[in-house]
Write an enzyme that holds these catalytic residues in place. Structure first.
Site, PDB file in Angstrom:
ATOM      1  N   HIS A  79      30.610  41.943  47.201  1.00  0.00           N
ATOM      2  CA  HIS A  79      31.734  41.429  46.406  1.00  0.00           C
ATOM      3  C   HIS A  79      31.943  39.938  46.665  1.00  0.00           C
ATOM      4  O   HIS A  79      31.998  39.500  47.816  1.00  0.00           O
ATOM      5  CB  HIS A  79      33.023  42.181  46.736  1.00  0.00           C
ATOM      6  CG  HIS A  79      34.191  41.738  45.893  1.00  0.00           C
ATOM      7  ND1 HIS A  79      34.267  42.034  44.541  1.00  0.00           N
ATOM      8  CD2 HIS A  79      35.284  40.991  46.179  1.00  0.00           C
ATOM      9  CE1 HIS A  79      35.385  41.491  44.057  1.00  0.00           C
ATOM     10  NE2 HIS A  79      36.012  40.854  45.024  1.00  0.00           N
ATOM     11  N   SER A  80      32.094  39.163  45.591  1.00  0.00           N
ATOM     12  CA  SER A  80      32.381  37.723  45.662  1.00  0.00           C
ATOM     13  C   SER A  80      31.272  37.008  46.451  1.00  0.00           C
ATOM     14  O   SER A  80      30.109  37.071  46.045  1.00  0.00           O
ATOM     15  CB  SER A  80      33.771  37.507  46.280  1.00  0.00           C
ATOM     16  OG  SER A  80      34.199  36.171  46.103  1.00  0.00           O
ATOM     17  N   LEU A  81      31.590  36.380  47.564  1.00  0.00           N
ATOM     18  CA  LEU A  81      30.544  35.792  48.399  1.00  0.00           C
ATOM     19  C   LEU A  81      29.493  36.854  48.738  1.00  0.00           C
ATOM     20  O   LEU A  81      28.292  36.566  48.802  1.00  0.00           O
ATOM     21  CB  LEU A  81      31.136  35.218  49.690  1.00  0.00           C
ATOM     22  CG  LEU A  81      30.128  34.738  50.751  1.00  0.00           C
ATOM     23  CD1 LEU A  81      29.306  33.568  50.225  1.00  0.00           C
ATOM     24  CD2 LEU A  81      30.842  34.346  52.040  1.00  0.00           C
ATOM     25  N   SER A 107      29.468  42.181  42.416  1.00  0.00           N
ATOM     26  CA  SER A 107      30.872  42.378  42.076  1.00  0.00           C
ATOM     27  C   SER A 107      31.667  41.081  42.254  1.00  0.00           C
ATOM     28  O   SER A 107      31.547  40.411  43.275  1.00  0.00           O
ATOM     29  CB  SER A 107      31.398  43.493  43.001  1.00  0.00           C
ATOM     30  OG  SER A 107      32.788  43.565  43.035  1.00  0.00           O
TER      31      SER A 107
END
Length: 244
Positions: A79-81, A107
């Site tokens: 997720h994200s990073l 994500s």
């Protein structure tokens, strides 16, 4: 699904692997949740904090390799990073000779080659840096009002933003052989400014796109639909693998 799948989950900036623990109750019984902790964060807080992407990727790849046998099904969720780290980790795993994941979930982040809106938040003074981080949501407000937490999390957040913002995308020679799924929050302003379909560029297999309700931290605020997507996706891909 039949055979068990090991699901490795990689956290977001400032996040601990623990954020994924609550998913275990909703995942199908043949999906084994394995949250992956980054060095210097969470349970690994006493290890040196890394702000170099290659070092982090090497660390995570080694963790996954140590958990996966030659006949194991495995999947990765970032997720994200964590999406960016997952992308680079996939190529590191293939380089190390590990078989491809059953599936990958990207994500809450734009495609790695899409660098239209570059930022340098990690270079800001503390107060401005925290104000910028707060715009993403999450539990930043609690951290800001607790000096002890602030002293602990500020270096981690800054390191994670540095990893993300200094990322230098190098074109890959091969597409991603695994099918992958891209999941986005309907009100995630950090991602909606981008064309998420850019992820298709790296699709060597099928690329599927989902939007769920919530902001940038939909994996915490509204994880039910996310877990449903994972359950359904790994069930279908598991059946395909069994036929091969």
């Amino acid at each position: 699904m039949g055979k068990e799948t090991k699901l490795f989950c990689i956290p977001y900036s400032g996040g601990s692997a623990e954020v994924y623990r609550k998913w275990s109750k909703s995942l199908y019984s043949d999906i084994q949740l394995i949250p992956v902790e980054l060095p210097g964060r969470g349970k690994r807080i006493f290890e040196p904090l890394q702000d170099d992407l290659n070092t982090i990727v090497e660390d995570i790849a080694a963790t996954i390799v140590s958990h996966v046998d030659s006949n194991d099904n495995y999947a990765i969720y970032g997720h994200s990073l964590g999406s960016l780290v997952t992308f680079e980790t996939y190529y590191k795993l293939i380089e190390k000779g590990l078989h491809k994941p059953q599936h990958i979930f990207f994500s809450g982040r734009n495609a790695p080659q899409d660098r239209l809106n570059r930022t340098s938040i990690h270079r800001l003074p503390d107060e401005q840096f925290l104000h910028a981080v707060m715009s993403y949501g999450g539990n930043t407000h609690e951290i800001i009002h607790n000096q002890e937490l602030l002293n602990l999390f500020l270096p981690i957040l800054r390191a994670d933003f540095k990893v993300s913002e200094t990322y230098d995308h190098q074109e890959k020679k091969e597409k991603i052989a695994s099918d992958f799924t891209v999941i986005n929050g309907r009100n995630d302003h950090s991602a909606t400014m981008y064309d998420m379909s850019e992820w298709r560029y790296y699709a060597g297999g099928a690329a599927t796109f989902h939007t769920v309700d919530g902001g940038h931290f939909f994996i915490i605020e509204n994880y039910g639909p996310v877990v449903d997507i994972i359950n359904q996706t790994l069930t279908i891909s598991g059946k395909i693998l069994e036929r091969q």
